[in-house]
Design a protein around this motif. Structure first.
Motif, PDB file in Angstrom:
ATOM      1  N   MET A   1       0.841  -1.180   0.000  1.00 30.17           N
ATOM      2  CA  MET A   1       0.000   0.000   0.000  1.00 30.17           C
ATOM      3  C   MET A   1       0.886   1.243   0.000  1.00 30.17           C
ATOM      4  O   MET A   1       1.826   1.332   0.772  1.00 30.17           O
ATOM      5  N   TYR A   2       0.567   2.176  -0.862  1.00 34.23           N
ATOM      6  CA  TYR A   2       1.289   3.446  -0.972  1.00 34.23           C
ATOM      7  C   TYR A   2       0.413   4.512  -0.312  1.00 34.23           C
ATOM      8  O   TYR A   2      -0.709   4.771  -0.765  1.00 34.23           O
ATOM      9  N   ASP A   3       0.901   5.117   0.763  1.00 38.75           N
ATOM     10  CA  ASP A   3       0.106   6.074   1.527  1.00 38.75           C
ATOM     11  C   ASP A   3       0.429   7.511   1.148  1.00 38.75           C
ATOM     12  O   ASP A   3       1.584   7.934   1.208  1.00 38.75           O
ATOM     13  N   VAL A   4      -0.628   8.242   0.771  1.00 39.25           N
ATOM     14  CA  VAL A   4      -0.516   9.648   0.388  1.00 39.25           C
ATOM     15  C   VAL A   4      -1.350  10.471   1.360  1.00 39.25           C
ATOM     16  O   VAL A   4      -2.534  10.187   1.561  1.00 39.25           O
ATOM     17  N   VAL A   5      -0.738  11.483   1.962  1.00 37.42           N
ATOM     18  CA  VAL A   5      -1.458  12.375   2.866  1.00 37.42           C
ATOM     19  C   VAL A   5      -1.821  13.631   2.089  1.00 37.42           C
ATOM     20  O   VAL A   5      -0.954  14.268   1.484  1.00 37.42           O
ATOM     21  N   LEU A   6      -3.114  13.954   2.102  1.00 38.37           N
ATOM     22  CA  LEU A   6      -3.622  15.151   1.429  1.00 38.37           C
ATOM     23  C   LEU A   6      -3.989  16.189   2.478  1.00 38.37           C
ATOM     24  O   LEU A   6      -4.889  15.966   3.285  1.00 38.37           O
ATOM     25  N   LEU A   7      -3.296  17.311   2.471  1.00 38.05           N
ATOM     26  CA  LEU A   7      -3.659  18.437   3.326  1.00 38.05           C
ATOM     27  C   LEU A   7      -4.458  19.397   2.454  1.00 38.05           C
ATOM     28  O   LEU A   7      -3.929  19.943   1.484  1.00 38.05           O
ATOM     29  N   VAL A   8      -5.745  19.545   2.774  1.00 39.38           N
ATOM     30  CA  VAL A   8      -6.616  20.374   1.933  1.00 39.38           C
ATOM     31  C   VAL A   8      -7.145  21.556   2.725  1.00 39.38           C
ATOM     32  O   VAL A   8      -7.490  21.434   3.890  1.00 39.38           O
ATOM     33  N   GLU A   9      -7.198  22.675   2.058  1.00 40.99           N
ATOM     34  CA  GLU A   9      -7.663  23.906   2.690  1.00 40.99           C
ATOM     35  C   GLU A   9      -9.190  23.950   2.752  1.00 40.99           C
ATOM     36  O   GLU A   9      -9.763  24.534   3.653  1.00 40.99           O
ATOM     37  N   GLN A  10      -9.821  23.349   1.767  1.00 36.24           N
ATOM     38  CA  GLN A  10     -11.274  23.279   1.732  1.00 36.24           C
ATOM     39  C   GLN A  10     -11.660  21.995   1.018  1.00 36.24           C
ATOM     40  O   GLN A  10     -10.804  21.253   0.557  1.00 36.24           O
ATOM     41  N   GLU A  11     -12.940  21.744   0.932  1.00 38.17           N
ATOM     42  CA  GLU A  11     -13.457  20.496   0.358  1.00 38.17           C
ATOM     43  C   GLU A  11     -12.842  20.193  -1.005  1.00 38.17           C
ATOM     44  O   GLU A  11     -12.704  21.069  -1.852  1.00 38.17           O
ATOM     45  N   LEU A  12     -12.482  18.945  -1.189  1.00 34.30           N
ATOM     46  CA  LEU A  12     -11.906  18.475  -2.450  1.00 34.30           C
ATOM     47  C   LEU A  12     -13.016  18.433  -3.503  1.00 34.30           C
ATOM     48  O   LEU A  12     -14.015  17.732  -3.335  1.00 34.30           O
ATOM     49  N   SER A  13     -12.859  19.200  -4.570  1.00 32.94           N
ATOM     50  CA  SER A  13     -13.856  19.214  -5.641  1.00 32.94           C
ATOM     51  C   SER A  13     -13.686  17.961  -6.506  1.00 32.94           C
ATOM     52  O   SER A  13     -12.659  17.282  -6.434  1.00 32.94           O
ATOM     53  N   GLU A  14     -14.680  17.663  -7.328  1.00 31.72           N
ATOM     54  CA  GLU A  14     -14.573  16.506  -8.228  1.00 31.72           C
ATOM     55  C   GLU A  14     -13.364  16.628  -9.160  1.00 31.72           C
ATOM     56  O   GLU A  14     -12.601  15.671  -9.298  1.00 31.72           O
ATOM     57  N   PRO A  15     -13.166  17.803  -9.809  1.00 30.66           N
ATOM     58  CA  PRO A  15     -11.993  17.914 -10.690  1.00 30.66           C
ATOM     59  C   PRO A  15     -10.664  17.728  -9.937  1.00 30.66           C
ATOM     60  O   PRO A  15      -9.741  17.103 -10.455  1.00 30.66           O
ATOM     61  N   ASP A  16     -10.588  18.260  -8.714  1.00 25.84           N
ATOM     62  CA  ASP A  16      -9.358  18.109  -7.938  1.00 25.84           C
ATOM     63  C   ASP A  16      -9.156  16.662  -7.509  1.00 25.84           C
ATOM     64  O   ASP A  16      -8.034  16.152  -7.533  1.00 25.84           O
ATOM     65  N   ALA A  17     -10.228  15.975  -7.134  1.00 20.76           N
ATOM     66  CA  ALA A  17     -10.123  14.568  -6.760  1.00 20.76           C
ATOM     67  C   ALA A  17      -9.615  13.752  -7.952  1.00 20.76           C
ATOM     68  O   ALA A  17      -8.715  12.905  -7.805  1.00 20.76           O
ATOM     69  N   LYS A  18     -10.167  14.012  -9.125  1.00 18.42           N
ATOM     70  CA  LYS A  18      -9.721  13.294 -10.332  1.00 18.42           C
ATOM     71  C   LYS A  18      -8.250  13.575 -10.622  1.00 18.42           C
ATOM     72  O   LYS A  18      -7.487  12.683 -10.975  1.00 18.42           O
ATOM     73  N   ARG A  19      -7.855  14.828 -10.474  1.00 20.86           N
ATOM     74  CA  ARG A  19      -6.468  15.212 -10.734  1.00 20.86           C
ATOM     75  C   ARG A  19      -5.519  14.502  -9.775  1.00 20.86           C
ATOM     76  O   ARG A  19      -4.459  14.018 -10.175  1.00 20.86           O
ATOM     77  N   VAL A  20      -5.889  14.420  -8.504  1.00 20.70           N
ATOM     78  CA  VAL A  20      -5.057  13.739  -7.505  1.00 20.70           C
ATOM     79  C   VAL A  20      -4.932  12.255  -7.853  1.00 20.70           C
ATOM     80  O   VAL A  20      -3.836  11.693  -7.852  1.00 20.70           O
ATOM     81  N   VAL A  21      -6.050  11.628  -8.173  1.00 22.68           N
ATOM     82  CA  VAL A  21      -6.041  10.195  -8.492  1.00 22.68           C
ATOM     83  C   VAL A  21      -5.221   9.923  -9.756  1.00 22.68           C
ATOM     84  O   VAL A  21      -4.477   8.944  -9.813  1.00 22.68           O
TER      85      VAL A  21
ATOM     86  N   ILE B   1      -0.456  18.901  -1.054  1.00 28.06           N
ATOM     87  CA  ILE B   1      -1.094  20.035  -0.384  1.00 28.06           C
ATOM     88  C   ILE B   1      -1.921  20.765  -1.430  1.00 28.06           C
ATOM     89  O   ILE B   1      -1.398  21.182  -2.464  1.00 28.06           O
ATOM     90  N   LEU B   2      -3.206  20.872  -1.163  1.00 25.76           N
ATOM     91  CA  LEU B   2      -4.125  21.475  -2.116  1.00 25.76           C
ATOM     92  C   LEU B   2      -4.710  22.740  -1.497  1.00 25.76           C
ATOM     93  O   LEU B   2      -5.430  22.675  -0.495  1.00 25.76           O
ATOM     94  N   THR B   3      -4.362  23.899  -2.069  1.00 29.54           N
ATOM     95  CA  THR B   3      -4.809  25.186  -1.522  1.00 29.54           C
ATOM     96  C   THR B   3      -5.222  26.140  -2.631  1.00 29.54           C
ATOM     97  O   THR B   3      -4.953  25.904  -3.805  1.00 29.54           O
ATOM     98  N   ARG B   4      -5.843  27.231  -2.189  1.00 26.61           N
ATOM     99  CA  ARG B   4      -6.019  28.371  -3.084  1.00 26.61           C
ATOM    100  C   ARG B   4      -4.643  29.012  -3.212  1.00 26.61           C
ATOM    101  O   ARG B   4      -3.730  28.700  -2.452  1.00 26.61           O
ATOM    102  N   GLN B   5      -4.499  29.933  -4.133  1.00 29.72           N
ATOM    103  CA  GLN B   5      -3.221  30.611  -4.282  1.00 29.72           C
ATOM    104  C   GLN B   5      -3.042  31.635  -3.163  1.00 29.72           C
ATOM    105  O   GLN B   5      -3.954  32.400  -2.846  1.00 29.72           O
TER     106      GLN B   5
END
Length: 167
Positions: A1-21, A126-130
């Motif tokens: 198993m490869y573990d990835v930690v996502l630190l998000v500033e706000q809810e993960l949108s569908e496009p962002d979830a797809k991009r991460v995957v 890390i997923l944030t606004r600019q």
């Protein structure tokens, strides 16, 4: 198993979830995502604001009467953060991924470091606004994480769902 930690500033949108995957499409092993949402501490925020204004001696005693209101505000903040986490985890699961999540009242970088250690994370996203000013002075979460962690750290800017839908 490869573990990835996502630190998000706000809810993960569908496009962002797809991009991460999509970043892990070619992984030879399954990926497990750990979503971490920092949660504001209402009481500490009020006290810090009053101290910053130099008026703690005027309003400090008045906070004692506000504890109940602050507790209610904290419940609302926690509820929103838990909902954000749950929806983000669900978006990843809808894409066929293993995902779990949680909130933290600690400083975001402290919570990130603890989570990476706890789950033995091999990568951080890390997923944030600019945040132009923080990034310019290297005070943003990404630069802090790179200084404190010995794993790859990727910073992604959140996509605007309205712009993505128009494309």
């Amino acid at each position: 198993m490869y573990d990835v930690v996502l630190l998000v500033e706000q809810e993960l949108s569908e496009p962002d979830a797809k991009r991460v995957v999509e970043l892990h499409d070619d992984m030879p092993e399954p990926v497990n995502y750990h979503v971490l949402v920092p949660c504001h501490n209402a009481e500490a925020g009020v006290e810090a604001s009053i101290s910053a204004l130099g008026t703690a001696d005027l309003y400090g005693p008045g906070l004692a009467g506000q504890r109940e209101d602050l507790a209610e505000a904290q419940k609302a903040i926690d509820s929103e953060a838990k909902g954000c986490t749950g929806r983000s985890v669900e978006r990843l699961r809808d894409l066929g991924q293993h995902a779990e999540g949680g909130i933290s009242h600690d400083r975001p970088i402290d919570a990130l470091i603890a989570t990476v250690k706890h789950v033995q994370g091999q990568e951080v996203i890390i997923l944030t606004r600019q945040h132009v000013v923080a990034e310019f002075f290297h005070l943003d979460w990404t630069n802090s994480a790179r200084r404190h962690l010995g794993v790859p750290v990727l910073h992604l800017l959140e996509q605007d769902p309205q712009k993505t839908a128009a494309s």
